[in-house]
Design an enzyme around this catalytic site. Sequence first.
Site, short mmCIF file in Angstrom:
data_model
loop_
_atom_site.label_atom_id
_atom_site.label_comp_id
_atom_site.label_asym_id
_atom_site.label_seq_id
_atom_site.Cartn_x
_atom_site.Cartn_y
_atom_site.Cartn_z
N ILE A 15 0.84 -1.21 0.00
CA ILE A 15 0.00 0.00 0.00
C ILE A 15 0.87 1.26 0.00
O ILE A 15 0.64 2.20 -0.75
CB ILE A 15 -0.98 -0.01 1.20
CG1 ILE A 15 -1.88 -1.26 1.10
CG2 ILE A 15 -1.82 1.26 1.22
CD1 ILE A 15 -2.78 -1.49 2.29
N ASP B 195 11.56 3.03 5.58
CA ASP B 195 11.15 1.62 5.57
C ASP B 195 12.35 0.78 5.99
O ASP B 195 13.48 1.04 5.56
CB ASP B 195 10.68 1.22 4.16
CG ASP B 195 9.84 -0.05 4.16
OD1 ASP B 195 8.67 0.04 3.73
OD2 ASP B 195 10.34 -1.12 4.57
N ASN B 196 12.11 -0.24 6.83
CA ASN B 196 13.24 -1.09 7.25
C ASN B 196 13.45 -2.28 6.30
O ASN B 196 14.29 -3.13 6.54
CB ASN B 196 13.05 -1.57 8.69
CG ASN B 196 11.85 -2.49 8.85
OD1 ASN B 196 11.23 -2.90 7.86
ND2 ASN B 196 11.53 -2.82 10.09
N LEU B 197 12.64 -2.33 5.26
CA LEU B 197 12.72 -3.38 4.22
C LEU B 197 12.51 -4.79 4.78
O LEU B 197 12.93 -5.76 4.16
CB LEU B 197 14.04 -3.27 3.43
CG LEU B 197 14.25 -1.95 2.69
CD1 LEU B 197 15.56 -1.97 1.89
CD2 LEU B 197 13.09 -1.65 1.73
N ILE C 289 11.16 2.54 12.65
CA ILE C 289 10.51 3.53 13.51
C ILE C 289 10.85 3.31 14.99
O ILE C 289 10.54 4.15 15.83
CB ILE C 289 8.97 3.56 13.35
CG1 ILE C 289 8.37 2.15 13.40
CG2 ILE C 289 8.58 4.28 12.08
CD1 ILE C 289 6.85 2.15 13.49
N TYR D 145 -3.81 -9.01 16.18
CA TYR D 145 -3.67 -8.03 15.11
C TYR D 145 -4.72 -6.92 15.27
O TYR D 145 -4.39 -5.72 15.30
CB TYR D 145 -3.81 -8.71 13.74
CG TYR D 145 -3.91 -7.74 12.59
CD1 TYR D 145 -2.86 -6.89 12.28
CD2 TYR D 145 -5.08 -7.64 11.84
CE1 TYR D 145 -2.97 -5.97 11.24
CE2 TYR D 145 -5.20 -6.75 10.80
CZ TYR D 145 -4.13 -5.91 10.51
OH TYR D 145 -4.25 -5.00 9.48
N HIS E 134 -3.27 -13.50 0.72
CA HIS E 134 -4.52 -12.86 0.30
C HIS E 134 -5.13 -13.54 -0.92
O HIS E 134 -4.43 -14.03 -1.80
CB HIS E 134 -4.28 -11.37 0.01
CG HIS E 134 -3.88 -10.60 1.22
ND1 HIS E 134 -2.59 -10.22 1.47
CD2 HIS E 134 -4.61 -10.18 2.28
CE1 HIS E 134 -2.55 -9.58 2.63
NE2 HIS E 134 -3.76 -9.55 3.14
N ASP F 223 -12.58 -16.45 10.39
CA ASP F 223 -13.13 -15.79 9.20
C ASP F 223 -14.62 -15.53 9.38
O ASP F 223 -15.42 -16.47 9.39
CB ASP F 223 -12.98 -16.71 7.97
CG ASP F 223 -11.70 -16.46 7.22
OD1 ASP F 223 -11.08 -15.40 7.40
OD2 ASP F 223 -11.31 -17.35 6.44
N1 UFG Z 1 -9.35 -17.43 1.21
C1 UFG Z 1 -9.52 -18.68 0.62
N2 UFG Z 1 -8.41 -19.30 0.13
C2 UFG Z 1 -7.16 -18.75 0.19
C3 UFG Z 1 -7.01 -17.46 0.79
C4 UFG Z 1 -8.14 -16.84 1.29
O1 UFG Z 1 -10.62 -19.22 0.56
O2 UFG Z 1 -6.20 -19.39 -0.26
C5 UFG Z 1 -10.56 -16.75 1.74
C6 UFG Z 1 -10.45 -16.38 3.22
O3 UFG Z 1 -10.80 -17.47 4.02
C7 UFG Z 1 -11.43 -15.21 3.29
C8 UFG Z 1 -11.31 -14.54 1.91
O4 UFG Z 1 -10.72 -15.54 1.07
O5 UFG Z 1 -12.74 -15.69 3.44
C9 UFG Z 1 -10.42 -13.33 1.92
O6 UFG Z 1 -9.21 -13.69 2.58
P1 UFG Z 1 -7.93 -12.73 2.63
O7 UFG Z 1 -6.89 -13.47 3.41
O8 UFG Z 1 -7.59 -12.25 1.26
O9 UFG Z 1 -8.44 -11.48 3.43
P2 UFG Z 1 -9.10 -11.38 4.87
O10 UFG Z 1 -10.51 -10.95 4.64
O11 UFG Z 1 -8.89 -12.56 5.71
O12 UFG Z 1 -8.15 -10.27 5.52
C10 UFG Z 1 -8.39 -8.92 5.41
C11 UFG Z 1 -7.06 -8.19 5.62
C12 UFG Z 1 -6.56 -8.38 7.04
C13 UFG Z 1 -7.67 -8.02 8.01
C14 UFG Z 1 -8.91 -8.84 7.71
C15 UFG Z 1 -10.05 -8.56 8.63
O13 UFG Z 1 -6.09 -8.65 4.71
O14 UFG Z 1 -5.44 -7.58 7.27
O15 UFG Z 1 -9.32 -8.55 6.37
O16 UFG Z 1 -10.48 -7.30 8.48
F1 UFG Z 1 -7.30 -8.31 9.26
#
Ligand code: UFG
Length: 326
Positions: free
Chosen positions: A12, A31-33, A51, A140, A188, A284
């Site tokens: 981001i 950024d600390n990379l 930071i 988190y 993600h 989830d």
């Molecule tokens: N999912 C799958 N298969 C995968 C990866 C994800 O089915 O291989 C599903 C997850 O279970 C979820 C949806 O896809 O139902 C989205 O998952 P992500 O991991 O992409 O995103 P999240 O909704 O879990 O996470 C986001 C942010 C986090 C934050 C979270 C809650 O990335 O930082 O929303 O607000 F904490």
Amino acid sequence: MKVLVVGGAGYIGSHMVKMLDKAGHAVTTLDNLSNGYRDAVKYGEFVEGDIADEALLNQLFSDTGFDGVMHFASYIQVGESVEKPSMYYRNNVSNTQTLLDAMVEHGIKNFIFSSTAATFGEPEYTPIDEKHPQKPINPYGHSKLMVEQILADFDHAYGLKSVSLRYFNAAGADPEGELGERHVPETHLIPLVLQAASGRRQNITIFGEDYDTPDGTCIRDYIHINDLCSAHLLGLEHLVAGGDSRAYNMGNGQGYSIKEVIDVAKKVSGNDFDVLTGPRRDGDPARLVADSTLLQAELDWKPEYTELEMIIQHAWEWEKKVDSWQ
Ligand code: UFG
């Protein structure tokens, strides 16, 4: 404006740096990379550092009179936060306080904070507006809510003004194809699905098909990275103009299921791939959708890339270029 972007080498942050530069602002990345990439910082000045390093912050803030600081340097994996809470509280809370203390000491008053939907915990209703109770269910989410609390107290005591933006699911990539998502490990959904589409992964597993949603898979609110960044810029402009502290929920307002994401990814890429079903992933919620009415009304934010197809198209352009960035 002179802006410090902390975590500007990450997904981001790197898009934010580009947007600030293109809007004519003088931007410095710190950024600390640890999770970012030097070559993702394509605009402005770059300082490698942490930071937690008070001396470095003092030097940076003495040398440059920043109008504001944007803070993207957090750990973001929910599962990891459950296993390693200390790491999350250290970086996301303690180190953020070090940054805020240095700002207060140097009279830098404007702060934009990356918060999260995870501060709400299990939704009591959707779409989630700012009145929804904040009861995080993992370290988190707790770590981000603690910083929101610190910010309220720092405003009261020291006059430090902030805009906290609670992201739902950040997604997509730079429409010009210069930047994109690059997490290691990638957890993600959209980038993983596109890795399956490009053949970098053999398949994608859906975590649970027995949720109380129309097709049984979880619904999320995917917001394009540039729309997310434009809200940060509006937030900073609001503070620099003398506005007061705010906290906003930020999403598209539109929920899409995992199966819908997969179907659109197949259409956009023109490639088929195997889709497996696995067990639910811990923590989830079935449905996470933002009500961003307040952000739109108060900061005049207008998301530009609201179609899932466009979001996935931009992410796909980036995935296709993997040889140039991996
Ligand atoms: N999912 C799958 N298969 C995968 C990866 C994800 O089915 O291989 C599903 C997850 O279970 C979820 C949806 O896809 O139902 C989205 O998952 P992500 O991991 O992409 O995103 P999240 O909704 O879990 O996470 C986001 C942010 C986090 C934050 C979270 C809650 O990335 O930082 O929303 O607000 F904490």
